[in-house]
Design an enzyme around this catalytic site. Structure first.
Site: not given
Ligand code: GLN
Length: 556
Positions: A16, A383, A509, A511
């Protein structure tokens, strides 16, 4: 120049160090200092972008589109900062720039060597970041464990820094003090050896953060201090905690920030002691919530939790925003393929399909989406999760049975997810996806716009494939709402279903931008919908620690 705190690790990996560096960052920031954190990774890859999540865990993407180590995620979450490409330096990058210079002839007549050329390049990148960010304190974490051959040039570089800037550099070493059952006591020998190993290469640790299962009494700390040549107050116990968010509080109790401030001769910023009240109340909601729900994560790397680090943390933040514990059920998509969605996902309150690459497991994810869409379970796609949601809709609702992504089925007639021209001609694998922050305009009144409470947002990307605009019209005419569009480019960023309690999927993304103090609005609303589902399903959403034990047991 910035003052520098170097964080190294000894004895074993996974102690950690990243959380330790991030926690120190939070403490110093709360005392009013400008802090930034840099990770030095000794491996030869230019960045972790081409490594498997099984090997390296999540790839954390910064606003400026760098693919970096997941520790940068901890740094951003703990210090509430936005980091850049310069915050993650790998041996690969260092050698790459030296070798290009060598070919250009910049070293004509000289032999290019680890000392001084490699070490100078490393020092330049450390000091350069301090200058660029104007940080009062630059925390530099060195990846790997002391004793690794690969980390030697990095340790040599920071040794030189200390020699050149005596009063500006402090060494913090994270070690392990194991409890040996047979002896009934903790053992200090591994820590002694690790500190000795550092000394052999010319570095004297100033502060030791001692990870241990049990509390360390003063006798043990005195013994470590004596053998490791540090004052007793610099031996700080880092006893195991329930949540990583407790770590800064434990270190503050142990006196870490006082010690660093004193050793570096930092001026009092008038914020003494640090104000940790917001952090404390967040931490209390995480460890003692009132409500609960269970969310299934249907993925492909579910045995490697590090592959989903930011997703997990974003759900913790979203839980805290709803005063709830979000139990996670890890589901391999192959299991959904084998046993059917209803059997595996029939009793969860929400379903999340995270990012991923490659064909394996895709049909299980499609089945999970179908289950969520048909039964009204809240669904959140990230994604790849959005691409799969679009494929499922095209197959089941529009009726194109062969709909797919060209990533998984290049022969499909209905490639609802496809490469755009600018990706189709790319041959290099490293650093060539759509990466980093892009602006996105939200459709007024949509689920997304209501969650964000703003007409325009900015989110980070890491993918090659896009929703195929050729089919946009037919998808919308059957009820799929395209609620987010990239500003300045014809790219669909968000899809959602209006006739569903909560069904939303994003090409980016989210997150990566969730913070303890600023939970991501989409995760927050997804968890809120899951809590409502739970009330409808079992009658209430009261937190019950017994459930936790059952879930933990099933996981073990
Ligand atoms: N494989 C997909 C792409 O390249 C999704 C990528 C991901 O989920 N980061 O578009």
């Amino acid at each position: 120049m910035s003052k520098i705190v170097v964080v190294t690790g000894g004895v074993v990996s996974s102690l950690g160090k990243g959380i330790a560096a991030a926690s120190l960052g939070l403490l110093l920031k709360s005392r009013g200092f400008r802090v930034t954190i840099q990770k030095l990774d000794p491996y030869l890859n230019i960045d972790p972008g081409t490594m498997s999540p099984f090997q390296h865990g999540e790839v954390f993407v910064t606003d400026d589109g760098a693919e970096t180590d997941l520790d940068l995620g901890h740094y951003e979450r703990f210090t509430n900062a936005s980091l850049t490409r310069s915050h993650n330096v790998t041996a690969g990058q260092v050698y790459d720039s030296i070798l290009s210079r060598e070919r250009r002839g910049d070293y004509l007549g000289r032999t290019v060597q680890v000392i001084p050329h490699v070490t100078d390049e490393i020092k330049k990148r450390i000091l350069g970041l301090g200058l660029a960010t104007e940080a009062d304190v630059l925390i530099v974490e060195i990846g790997g464990t002391v004793g690794d051959i690969e980390s030697l040039p990095f340790l040599e570089a920071v040794r030189q820094l200390k020699l050149e800037h005596r009063r500006e550099v402090v060494f913090v070493h994270v070690t392990l003090v194991p409890f040996i059952k047979a002896a009934g006591e903790v053992k200090t020998k591994p820590t002694q050896h690790s500190v000795k190993e550092l000394r052999e290469i010319g570095i004297q640790a100033d502060i030791l953060l001692c990870r241990s299962e049990v509390a360390l009494d003063s006798e043990v700390r005195e013994k470590i201090a004596l053998f490791c040549n540090v004052p007793t107050e610099a031996v700080i116990a880092a006893t195991d905690v329930k949540s990583i968010y407790e770590v800064p509080l434990v270190f503050h109790e142990g006196g870490l920030d006082d010690l660093v401030v004193e050793m570096l001769g930092l001026p009092d910023k008038g914020v003494m002691p640090p104000d940790l009240s917001a952090w404390q109340s967040f931490e209390a909601r995480v460890t003692r919530p009132r409500r609960q729900c269970e969310i299934a994560i249907v993925g492909k790397y579910t045995h490697v939790r590090d592959a989903y680090k930011s997703v997990i943390e974003a759900l913790v933040h979203a839980g805290s925003a709803n005063d709830a514990r979000v139990h996670l059920r890890w589901v391999e998509s192959s299991e959904v393929e084998a046993r059917g969605a209803a059997a595996v996902l029939g009793d969860v309150d929400g379903i999340l399909v995270p990012g991923g690459f490659g064909e394996r497991g895709i049909e299980g994810k499609v089945a999970a989406v179908r289950h969520a869409r048909e039964t009204g379970v809240p669904f959140f796609g990230l994604c790849l999760g959005m691409q799969v949601a679009t494929i499922e809709f095209a197959r089941s609702v529009v009726g194109w049975a062969d709909a797919n992504s060209s990533e998984f089925d290049p022969q499909s007639e209905h490639k609802v997810i496809d490469l755009l021209a600018d990706q189709a001609n790319v041959t290099d694998k490293g650093g060539t996806m759509r990466l980093g922050a892009y602006r996105c305009a939200l459709r007024a009144g949509s689920l997304a716009a209501r969650a964000y409470g703003r007409p325009e947002i900015e989110e980070r990307h890491r993918h090659r494939y896009e929703l195929n605009n050729k089919y946009a019209q037919q998808l919308t005419s059957r009820g799929l709402v395209l609620s987010g569009k990239c500003v300045g480019r014809e790219l669909i960023e968000i899809v959602e279903l209006p006739d569903h309690p909560w069904f939303l999927a994003v090409q980016f993304h989210p997150e990566l931008k969730s913070r303890p103090q600023d939970p991501h609005p989409l995760f927050r609303d997804f968890v809120r919908a899951a809590l409502e589902r739970r009330v409808a399903r079992v009658g209430d959403d009261n937190y019950d620690s017994a459930v936790e034990r059952v879930v933990e047991k099933a996981e073990a």
